[in-house]
Design a protein around this motif. Structure first.
Motif, PDB file in Angstrom:
ATOM      1  N   ALA A  71       0.836  -1.195   0.000  1.00 20.18           N
ATOM      2  CA  ALA A  71       0.000   0.000   0.000  1.00 20.18           C
ATOM      3  C   ALA A  71       0.875   1.252   0.000  1.00 20.18           C
ATOM      4  O   ALA A  71       0.544   2.249  -0.644  1.00 20.18           O
ATOM      5  CB  ALA A  71      -0.933   0.005   1.200  1.00 20.18           C
ATOM      6  N   GLY A  72       1.984   1.219   0.703  1.00 20.66           N
ATOM      7  CA  GLY A  72       2.899   2.354   0.747  1.00 20.66           C
ATOM      8  C   GLY A  72       3.596   2.577  -0.585  1.00 20.66           C
ATOM      9  O   GLY A  72       3.881   3.708  -0.972  1.00 20.66           O
ATOM     10  N   ARG A  73       3.872   1.539  -1.327  1.00 24.83           N
ATOM     11  CA  ARG A  73       4.533   1.664  -2.637  1.00 24.83           C
ATOM     12  C   ARG A  73       3.587   2.214  -3.684  1.00 24.83           C
ATOM     13  O   ARG A  73       4.030   2.899  -4.609  1.00 24.83           O
ATOM     14  CB  ARG A  73       5.021   0.293  -3.105  1.00 24.83           C
ATOM     15  CG  ARG A  73       6.189  -0.227  -2.336  1.00 24.83           C
ATOM     16  CD  ARG A  73       6.625  -1.562  -2.885  1.00 24.83           C
ATOM     17  NE  ARG A  73       7.593  -2.185  -2.010  1.00 24.83           N
ATOM     18  CZ  ARG A  73       7.948  -3.440  -2.067  1.00 24.83           C
ATOM     19  NH1 ARG A  73       7.406  -4.222  -2.965  1.00 24.83           N
ATOM     20  NH2 ARG A  73       8.829  -3.934  -1.230  1.00 24.83           N
ATOM     21  N   LYS A  74       2.311   1.909  -3.578  1.00 20.36           N
ATOM     22  CA  LYS A  74       1.344   2.328  -4.608  1.00 20.36           C
ATOM     23  C   LYS A  74       1.010   3.795  -4.508  1.00 20.36           C
ATOM     24  O   LYS A  74       0.454   4.370  -5.426  1.00 20.36           O
ATOM     25  CB  LYS A  74       0.064   1.484  -4.489  1.00 20.36           C
ATOM     26  CG  LYS A  74       0.290   0.047  -4.878  1.00 20.36           C
ATOM     27  CD  LYS A  74      -0.948  -0.756  -4.782  1.00 20.36           C
ATOM     28  CE  LYS A  74      -0.691  -2.204  -5.168  1.00 20.36           C
ATOM     29  NZ  LYS A  74      -1.882  -3.011  -5.075  1.00 20.36           N
ATOM     30  N   ARG A  75       1.322   4.440  -3.410  1.00 18.05           N
ATOM     31  CA  ARG A  75       1.006   5.878  -3.261  1.00 18.05           C
ATOM     32  C   ARG A  75       1.836   6.726  -4.149  1.00 18.05           C
ATOM     33  O   ARG A  75       2.873   6.598  -4.545  1.00 18.05           O
ATOM     34  CB  ARG A  75       1.220   6.310  -1.816  1.00 18.05           C
ATOM     35  CG  ARG A  75       0.197   5.749  -0.898  1.00 18.05           C
ATOM     36  CD  ARG A  75       0.431   6.325   0.464  1.00 18.05           C
ATOM     37  NE  ARG A  75      -0.351   5.564   1.418  1.00 18.05           N
ATOM     38  CZ  ARG A  75      -0.451   5.867   2.672  1.00 18.05           C
ATOM     39  NH1 ARG A  75       0.170   6.899   3.162  1.00 18.05           N
ATOM     40  NH2 ARG A  75      -1.168   5.169   3.481  1.00 18.05           N
TER      41      ARG A  75
END
Length: 75
Positions: A71-75
């Motif tokens: 989820a942190g990478r997709k931001r």
């Protein structure tokens, strides 16, 4: 080996008296029923259930961390 020919030991290993007491007073482990196998059948089954639950919990934690990283990478 030390200078006087003695084998150096760790501080927690104990001395002559402790070694003698362990050898002569503790006795052999063969006389204990189920000592190597881990006790009663119920205790072994409880241990297996506990181990399976710990593995399941650990896997869930890994999945949550992995999802949070994704989820942190997709931001």
């Amino acid at each position: 080996m030390g200078e006087d020919g003695a084998v150096p030991r760790s501080p927690g290993e104990g001395g002559r008296l402790l070694r003698w007491a362990f050898r002569h007073l503790a006795g052999p482990a063969e006389g204990v029923q189920g000592a190597v196998q881990g006790g009663s059948t119920e205790a072994r089954e409880a241990w297996k259930r506990d181990l399976a639950e710990r593995k399941r919990y650990t896997q869930e934690q890994r999945e949550q961390k992995r999802a949070a990283r994704e989820a942190g990478r997709k931001r």
